[in-house]
Design a protein around this motif. Structure first.
Motif, short mmCIF file in Angstrom:
data_model
loop_
_atom_site.label_atom_id
_atom_site.label_comp_id
_atom_site.label_asym_id
_atom_site.label_seq_id
_atom_site.Cartn_x
_atom_site.Cartn_y
_atom_site.Cartn_z
N GLU A 294 -15.51 26.69 -45.73
CA GLU A 294 -14.53 25.56 -46.43
C GLU A 294 -15.22 24.53 -47.29
O GLU A 294 -14.98 24.52 -48.53
N ILE A 298 -14.83 24.99 -51.52
CA ILE A 298 -14.36 23.66 -52.28
C ILE A 298 -15.45 23.37 -53.44
O ILE A 298 -15.09 23.21 -54.54
N ARG A 313 -6.50 27.09 -43.24
CA ARG A 313 -7.58 26.84 -42.11
C ARG A 313 -6.75 27.78 -41.08
O ARG A 313 -5.73 27.88 -41.05
N SER A 317 -3.62 24.22 -41.48
CA SER A 317 -3.39 23.45 -42.63
C SER A 317 -4.07 24.05 -43.84
O SER A 317 -4.61 25.07 -43.52
N HIS A 318 -3.99 23.65 -44.83
CA HIS A 318 -4.77 24.10 -46.06
C HIS A 318 -4.83 23.38 -47.00
O HIS A 318 -4.80 21.90 -47.05
N TRP A 319 -5.81 23.69 -48.03
CA TRP A 319 -6.37 23.07 -49.13
C TRP A 319 -6.12 23.69 -50.25
O TRP A 319 -6.36 25.10 -50.11
N LYS A 320 -5.83 23.14 -51.69
CA LYS A 320 -5.35 23.82 -52.66
C LYS A 320 -6.13 23.18 -53.89
O LYS A 320 -6.21 21.89 -53.82
N SER A 321 -6.52 23.86 -54.84
CA SER A 321 -7.17 23.29 -56.07
C SER A 321 -6.12 22.68 -56.77
O SER A 321 -4.97 23.02 -56.97
N GLU A 322 -6.36 21.92 -57.59
CA GLU A 322 -5.66 21.16 -58.46
C GLU A 322 -4.89 21.93 -59.71
O GLU A 322 -5.68 23.02 -60.13
#
Length: 327
Positions: A294, A298, A313, A317-322
């Protein structure tokens, strides 16, 4: 021991309603489904295909399958792997793809590496005869992995160090989808979508002007949809631990290998989706960013804002770019 195969992405070239999915009201002019590169491929062209574009696309797929497969004895890659260190003359397409693979390896500090094939074989992911290789077996395979030893000469001759082997499985479908887009555009097609075993790439929008909708698979079950990504003129590729794995003694071992350890990559991520202009780049980076984990993934995206990234993840949960149209 058990194993499971699962879809990478679910393509929603369909209208989503509150209780299900219905086909677009607009007629799709030309669709084709076929099997190549060990996966089911779906091609959709919107608009009139008066020049036999779909037939050309099928021939292109068949050609690349015959060039890149490790299982076709007369393919460029099979001949290269069997050459025991001798130089092999390959097609322009194979040479181009090998060169692009090496460049992406440099860019990702070797975390994408087509020469990882001996390690993947040691775990049985090439044959389905899954096993946990011993420490000595893993170390022996690791010694044969080094993209820097893929020697590319100007006259399309390629040479591997004796004992090395390569596999284009982590980039070939992305390269193919890119070439299909280039073919469609050269023939004047304004709208198209291909799904090559889950590698998705599009031209334009649907005929009604709506963005294409791509369902990103929920890695917790490998079947349901985690979220919807809306795109145009993009390639979308996901690499996840749910796609190919086996279970032994209650522990799951997936196919995304970390050549530094000789083991499946271990981190907080369940899947990585890359959105890019180029299919081959998206394909290769989906693997590399998963291996990075992660934090590094990023950081990579932030220094390469031309690509989009969705990290899901293991905790859901998750992360996304702009800038992504994802929900």
């Amino acid at each position: 021991m058990k194993y499971k195969w699962s879809a990478i992405l679910l393509v929603l070239a369909l209208m989503i309603t509150g209780c299900g999915m219905e086909p677009d009201s607009e007629a799709v002019k030309n669709q084709k489904q076929m099997y190549a590169m060990d996966t089911i491929m779906d091609l959709t062209l919107y608009g009139e295909d008066t020049g036999g574009v779909m037939d050309e696309a099928v021939k292109l797929i068949q050609r690349y399958d015959s060039l890149f497969s490790v299982n076709h004895e007369d393919s460029d890659i099979a001949r290269l792997n069997a050459a025991s260190g001798a130089a092999v003359t390959v097609s322009e397409e194979t040479y181009e793809l090998l060169n692009q693979s090496v460049e992406i390896s440099k860019e990702t500090k070797g975390l994408f590496d087509i020469s990882i094939y001996p390690l993947v074989k040691a775990w049985g992911f090439t044959t389905g005869n899954y096993q946990i290789p011993s420490v000595s077996q893993r170390q022996a395979a690791q010694k044969r992995i080094d993209y820097k030893k893929v020697c590319l000469s100007a006259d399309r001759k390629v040479q591997l160090e004796k004992g090395m082997q390569v596999d284009l499985g982590a980039i070939a479908k992305g390269y193919l989808s890119q070439k299909l887009m280039e073919l469609f555009q050269a023939k004047g097609m304004q709208s198209a979508l291909v799904s090559l075993g889950g590698n998705v790439q599009t031209i334009g929008t649907k005929e009604n002007g709506e963005l294409f909708q791509i369902g990103i698979t929920d890695p917790s079950d490998g079947v349901s949809i985690y979220g919807i990504l809306k795109i145009k003129d993009k390639a979308v590729v996901t690499s996840g631990i749910y796609q190919r794995y086996f279970t032994k003694d209650g522990k799951q071992y997936h196919h995304i290998m970390d050549k530094r350890t000789g083991m499946p990559a271990e981190n907080t991520l369940a899947s990585v989706t890359v959105i890019a202009d180029n299919g081959a780049v998206a394909d290769a980076l989906a693997t590399a960013l998963y291996v990075m984990g992660e934090g590094e993934a990023i950081s990579y995206q932030k220094t390469h804002p031309d690509i989009g990234v969705i990290l899901i993840r293991k905790d859901g949960s998750h992360w996304k770019s702009e800038g992504l149209n994802f929900s």
